[in-house]
Enzyme design. Structure first.
Site, PDB file in Angstrom:
ATOM      1  N   GLN A  94       0.473  -0.738  -0.088  1.00 29.42           N
ATOM      2  CA  GLN A  94      -0.294  -0.064   0.294  1.00 29.42           C
ATOM      3  C   GLN A  94       0.831   1.324  -0.016  1.00 29.42           C
ATOM      4  O   GLN A  94       1.853   1.192   0.761  1.00 29.42           O
ATOM      5  CB  GLN A  94      -0.514  -0.410   1.204  1.00 29.42           C
ATOM      6  CG  GLN A  94      -2.125  -1.368   1.307  1.00 29.42           C
ATOM      7  CD  GLN A  94      -2.738  -0.942   0.372  1.00 29.42           C
ATOM      8  OE1 GLN A  94      -2.887   0.541  -0.705  1.00 29.42           O
ATOM      9  NE2 GLN A  94      -3.934  -1.635  -0.150  1.00 29.42           N
ATOM     10  N   TYR A 123      -5.278 -12.732  -3.566  1.00 29.65           N
ATOM     11  CA  TYR A 123      -4.255 -11.149  -4.550  1.00 29.65           C
ATOM     12  C   TYR A 123      -3.651 -10.682  -3.074  1.00 29.65           C
ATOM     13  O   TYR A 123      -3.364  -9.635  -3.246  1.00 29.65           O
ATOM     14  CB  TYR A 123      -4.955 -10.128  -5.426  1.00 29.65           C
ATOM     15  CG  TYR A 123      -6.291 -10.814  -6.181  1.00 29.65           C
ATOM     16  CD1 TYR A 123      -5.782 -10.940  -7.409  1.00 29.65           C
ATOM     17  CD2 TYR A 123      -7.037 -11.046  -5.841  1.00 29.65           C
ATOM     18  CE1 TYR A 123      -6.496 -11.350  -8.581  1.00 29.65           C
ATOM     19  CE2 TYR A 123      -8.480 -11.757  -7.003  1.00 29.65           C
ATOM     20  CZ  TYR A 123      -7.745 -11.888  -7.686  1.00 29.65           C
ATOM     21  OH  TYR A 123      -8.449 -12.075  -8.605  1.00 29.65           O
ATOM     22  N   GLU A 144      -1.384 -15.108  -4.493  1.00 37.14           N
ATOM     23  CA  GLU A 144      -0.511 -14.001  -5.408  1.00 37.14           C
ATOM     24  C   GLU A 144      -0.160 -14.555  -7.257  1.00 37.14           C
ATOM     25  O   GLU A 144       1.199 -16.003  -6.940  1.00 37.14           O
ATOM     26  CB  GLU A 144       0.714 -13.700  -4.361  1.00 37.14           C
ATOM     27  CG  GLU A 144       1.425 -12.128  -4.875  1.00 37.14           C
ATOM     28  CD  GLU A 144      -0.003 -11.513  -6.094  1.00 37.14           C
ATOM     29  OE1 GLU A 144       1.122 -10.900  -6.880  1.00 37.14           O
ATOM     30  OE2 GLU A 144      -0.736 -11.155  -5.420  1.00 37.14           O
ATOM     31  N   ASP A 192      -8.479  -8.845  -2.772  1.00 38.16           N
ATOM     32  CA  ASP A 192      -8.038  -7.311  -3.290  1.00 38.16           C
ATOM     33  C   ASP A 192      -7.391  -7.228  -4.368  1.00 38.16           C
ATOM     34  O   ASP A 192      -5.680  -7.450  -4.078  1.00 38.16           O
ATOM     35  CB  ASP A 192      -6.499  -7.398  -1.608  1.00 38.16           C
ATOM     36  CG  ASP A 192      -6.149  -6.026  -1.791  1.00 38.16           C
ATOM     37  OD1 ASP A 192      -6.876  -4.978  -2.086  1.00 38.16           O
ATOM     38  OD2 ASP A 192      -4.942  -5.745  -1.432  1.00 38.16           O
ATOM     39  N   CYS A 219      -9.319  -0.258  -4.318  1.00 36.42           N
ATOM     40  CA  CYS A 219      -8.667   0.763  -4.798  1.00 36.42           C
ATOM     41  C   CYS A 219      -9.728   0.911  -6.346  1.00 36.42           C
ATOM     42  O   CYS A 219      -9.333   2.963  -6.975  1.00 36.42           O
ATOM     43  CB  CYS A 219      -7.347   0.852  -4.895  1.00 36.42           C
ATOM     44  SG  CYS A 219      -7.166  -0.198  -6.839  1.00 36.42           S
TER      45      CYS A 219
END
Length: 261
Positions: A94, A123, A144, A192, A219
Site C-alpha cells: 500500500q 491477491y 499471489e 484485494d 482501490c
C-alpha cells in the site's frame, strides 16, 4: 512515446522507517544509464536501495523482467503496528503506510475472527493482510501471481515469527478451480485485486466455496461495484467503509463486507 533515448521511468518508494528505494527503467543497457545510476549513488547517499531494469518492451510492466541491484540492498522495510515487512522492487505494498493500518483494522473488524477460522487472502501481495490477521485466525492461505511477492510474503511471515500462514504462487483463478490441497474450506475470503477487479471465473469459484463472509478491498470503486452485482444472488452487502488512502485526489480505497444469504 517514441521508444527512444535511455531513461524510461524513475520510481521512488519511501517508508516510515526513512528507507528509500529508487527503481529506474532504461530502454537499453547503455553507458549513460550507468552514469545516471552512479550520479544518484554519489549525490544521494541516504538512498537505501538503487535498483534498475532494462525494458525494451512497449509497456512499463516489469514482472517478467530481471531487476538488478546497483547499490545497497534489494529491499526496503516498513512497519505496520508491531509487524515488520520487507518490500522488494516487484512487490505490491500500500502506498500510504499511515493509512494502511487503518485499512487493515477495518478488514479485521469486518472479519470478526474468533480464532478457529480458515481465511483465504486472494491477491495477497507481500502477505501484509494475512500476517496482520494471522494471530486472530486458525489458518490463513494467501494466493499471489507475482513470484517475488510470494517469496517476500514467506520471508515476512518468518520475520514476524508467524507459522499459521501459507502462501501460494500462481494465478488465483487456476488455483481456486484446481483446489488447494490439505486445506479446509474457507470461512472467510478476502479479495484485494488490482484496479481492473475480478475475473468472472474467480467470482464463480469464490461463490462455489460458500464462505460465510467475503471482504472485498478495492482501490477502484467502479470495478468493485461491477463485481458486487455478480455476488448479489448469493451474498448481501452488510457494510461498506471507504478509506482515504490517496489524500487530495479523487481516488479512494473501499472495503465491503458481504455475508452469505
Amino acid at each position: 512515446r517514441n521508444q527512444s533515448g535511455d531513461l524510461r521511468t524513475l520510481m521512488i518508494r519511501t517508508t516510515t522507517l526513512n528507507e528509500i528505494m529508487i527503481l529506474v527503467q532504461f530502454y537499453k543497457n547503455s553507458k549513460k544509464a550507468h552514469q545516471l545510476l552512479n550520479e544518484i549513488q554519489n549525490k544521494f547517499p541516504e538512498i537505501t536501495s538503487i535498483m534498475y531494469v532494462i525494458n525494451s518492451k512497449k509497456n512499463d510492466t516489469i514482472y517478467d523482467l530481471e531487476v538488478e541491484c546497483y547499490n545497497g540492498i534489494d529491499f526496503i522495510s516498513e512497519k505496520i503496528g508491531n509487524l515488520k515487512f520487507s518490500i522488494s522492487a516487484k512487490s505490491f505494498f500500500q502506498t500510504n503506510s499511515y493509512q494502511t493500518k487503518k485499512l487493515y483494522n477495518v478488514v479485521k473488524k469486518f472479519a470478526s475472527l474468533e480464532g478457529n477460522e480458515t481465511v483465504y487472502d486472494l491477491y495477497c501481495g507481500t502477505g501484509t493482510i494475512s500476517i496482520f490477521l494471522s494471530k486472530f485466525a486458525k489458518e490463513i492461505i494467501g494466493i499471489e501471481t507475482v513470484k517475488d511477492a510470494v517469496l517476500a510474503a514467506k520471508d515476512n511471515a518468518k520475520l514476524n515469527k508467524i507459522n499459521n500462514t501459507k502462501f501460494i504462487h500462481g494465478d488465483v483463478k487456476h488455483i481456486l478451480s484446481d483446489g488447494i490441497k490439505d486445506s479446509n474450506k474457507p470461512d472467510i475470503i478476502i479479495l484485494d485485486p488490482p484496479r481492473n477487479g475480478l475475473e468472472k471465473q474467480v467470482i464463480s469459484s469464490v461463490i462455489s466455496l460458500k464462505p460465510k463472509k467475503i471482504i472485498y478491498v478495492s482501490c477502484n470503486s467502479s470495478t468493485q461495484a461491477r463485481d458486487l452485482i455478480d455476488f448479489k444472488e448469493f451474498y448481501k452487502i452488510k457494510l461498506s467503509q471507504p478509506i482515504d488512502m490517496f489524500p487530495q485526489t479523487y481516488h479512494v480505497e473501499n472495503v465491503v463486507l458481504l455475508e452469505k444469504i
